[in-house]
Enzyme design. Structure first.
Site, PDB file in Angstrom:
ATOM      1  N   TYR A 118      39.737  15.551  31.232  1.00 25.63           N
ATOM      2  CA  TYR A 118      39.052  16.235  32.328  1.00 25.63           C
ATOM      3  C   TYR A 118      37.661  15.642  32.459  1.00 25.63           C
ATOM      4  O   TYR A 118      36.958  15.445  31.464  1.00 25.63           O
ATOM      5  CB  TYR A 118      38.934  17.739  32.050  1.00 25.63           C
ATOM      6  CG  TYR A 118      38.146  18.446  33.131  1.00 25.63           C
ATOM      7  CD1 TYR A 118      38.789  18.959  34.246  1.00 25.63           C
ATOM      8  CD2 TYR A 118      36.755  18.553  33.055  1.00 25.63           C
ATOM      9  CE1 TYR A 118      38.068  19.575  35.263  1.00 25.63           C
ATOM     10  CE2 TYR A 118      36.036  19.168  34.074  1.00 25.63           C
ATOM     11  CZ  TYR A 118      36.698  19.670  35.169  1.00 25.63           C
ATOM     12  OH  TYR A 118      35.994  20.269  36.187  1.00 25.63           O
ATOM     13  N   GLU A 203      35.261  16.090  40.939  1.00 21.28           N
ATOM     14  CA  GLU A 203      36.091  16.488  39.812  1.00 21.28           C
ATOM     15  C   GLU A 203      37.306  15.579  39.687  1.00 21.28           C
ATOM     16  O   GLU A 203      38.041  15.386  40.657  1.00 21.28           O
ATOM     17  CB  GLU A 203      36.549  17.940  39.996  1.00 21.28           C
ATOM     18  CG  GLU A 203      37.323  18.477  38.817  1.00 21.28           C
ATOM     19  CD  GLU A 203      37.789  19.918  39.044  1.00 21.28           C
ATOM     20  OE1 GLU A 203      38.483  20.177  40.033  1.00 21.28           O
ATOM     21  OE2 GLU A 203      37.437  20.776  38.214  1.00 21.28           O
TER      22      GLU A 203
END
Ligand code: GDP
Ligand code: MN
Length: 394
Positions: A118, A203
């Site tokens: 992530y 993101e």
């Protein structure tokens, strides 16, 4: 403003970041040509909506319970999956129960995955810097990791002048990435594109480590600062109005600052600060605001009318609270706007008005002379209490 994954990837690819080839498709036909064009043994067919969690989502009225990200190995499979996604409603953890209609899909070459990380950049207004959030436990369960194992998520503050090499090393270490040079370059490019385009969020989940150790951006979400869009024409033209709240779009077109909320008391206020204070005080007296609405300093009769129209379309509104502090804007002009709009639009909920400042006496007189059933208030607290009571009785 948000954009789609395929648009974010095009922006990142232009920056030289590692992204596989892909094609957007608005129809089944286009999806099939995308397969031909990509000429790859494996592709991912991905629903494009302004919400994440697609992989683990499901389609409304679809029994086979497949999500919004599917791997396909033939043209026939691409066709079938495009058919079962386009025009259908995808429900994910982020869409709410109504889901989103899928109007576009993205067909991307399939990539090999060894690990899913992530990685995101976030604008932190408080410290006026970018925060890098990274975790070795990326993929579709990151929200759960954040709740159950927050220590696995690493945050690094990057100053506006850039990052220090030691910070890149620290993040690479946390992610267990042996190739520091590669990662450093990726970080540098991401920060650069983030700043250049006035992004507020970038993101990447997952950032993939491939079996050969190379990094690959497999998913991308970008959000931009609305206040900077005037200098980002390249970004502005990526707007997908289909994905925006219709009332917010209408408000935006006439220069109103409107954000829909889920309470029952509509607020119409001039100035963002006063609008915030009004919402707070409504909460304080036990009510909940149906929206944030700043009509702006130079509001005229027409804008007031549009504001009313937008508010009245919202079926959960039980009372309208108008709180205007006349400065450059005169209270009599606002009062005229209120009377005209309320008359035209068939007001079916109580209207509470508080006027202060320039020409407030004339404004009150105009309201008093009108046929309308308006509850007037002297102070903000008084107005908020009256609105909360009126909404309760409704
Ligand atoms: P999200 O669920 O909306 O976040 O959509 P993602 O784009 O992140 O896709 C969800 C998951 O699908 C990823 O975490 C990957 O595991 C998988 N996935 C997506 N694209 C590919 C691909 O090209 N190849 C493989 N093997 N898996 C993929
Ligand atoms: Mn993802």
């Amino acid at each position: 403003m948000n954009i789609h994954e395929y648009q974010a990837k095009a922006l990142l690819r232009a920056e030289g970041l590692p992204i596989l080839k892909g094609e957007v498709a608005f129809s089944v036909n286009e999806a099939e040509s995308a397969w031909d064009k990509l000429n790859a043994p494996l592709v991912a067919v991905k629903a494009q909506i302004h919400a994440g969690g697609r992989g683990a989502g499901h389609f409304l009225h679809d029994k086979n319970a497949k999500g919004g990200v599917r791997l396909c190995r033939s043209k026939q499979e691409v066709k079938e999956n495009a058919e079962s996604m386009l025009g259908k409603t995808l429900i994910t953890k982020q869409t709410g129960k109504n889901g989103r209609n899928v109007q576009r899909i993205y067909i991307e070459e399939g990539g090999d995955i060894e690990r899913e990380l992530y990685f995101s950049l976030l604008l932190d207004r408080q410290s006026a810097s970018i925060i890098v959030i990274a975790s070795a436990s990326g993929g579709i369960d990151i929200e759960e990791v954040a709740q159950t194992n927050p220590q696995l998520i690493h945050k690094t503050k990057i100053s506006s002048s850039g990052y220090s090499p030691y910070q890149a090393r620290k993040i690479a270490f946390a992610l267990n990435l042996p190739n520091l040079k590669n990662f450093s370059l990726l970080l540098q490019k991401l920060i650069h594109v983030f700043q250049r385009l006035d992004a507020s969020l970038l993101e990447i989940n997952p950032l993939v480590v491939q079996p050969d150790g190379q990094l690959l951006i497999m998913d991308a979400k970008m959000t931009f600062d609305d206040n900077a869009l005037f200098r980002q024409p390249e970004v502005e033209k990526l707007r997908d109005e289909q994905e925006e709240e219709p009332a917010e779009r209408e408000a935006n077109e006439v220069g109103l600052n409107y954000i829909k909320l889920d309470g029952s008391i509509a607020c119409m206020v001039n100035g963002a600060g006063l609008a915030m204070a009004t919402m707070d005080i409504v909460q304080n007296f036990g009510g909940s605001p149906a929206n944030f609405l700043d009509v702006g300093g130079g509001a005229d009769k027409e804008r007031v009318e549009t504001a009313f129209r937008i508010i009245l379309k919202d079926k959960v509104v039980k009372a309208i609270l108008v709180n205007i502090f006349g400065g450059i804007m005169r209270c009599d002009v606002i009062a005229q706007g209120i009377v005209a709009a309320a008359g035209k639009l068939k007001l079916h909920v109580p209207l509470i008005v508080r006027l202060q400042g320039t020409n407030f006496e004339q404004g009150k007189q105009i309201l008093a002379n009108s046929e309308l059933n308006i509850i007037t208030a002297e102070t903000l607290a008084d107005a908020a209490q009256k609105a909360v009571n009126a909404a309760k009785e409704k």
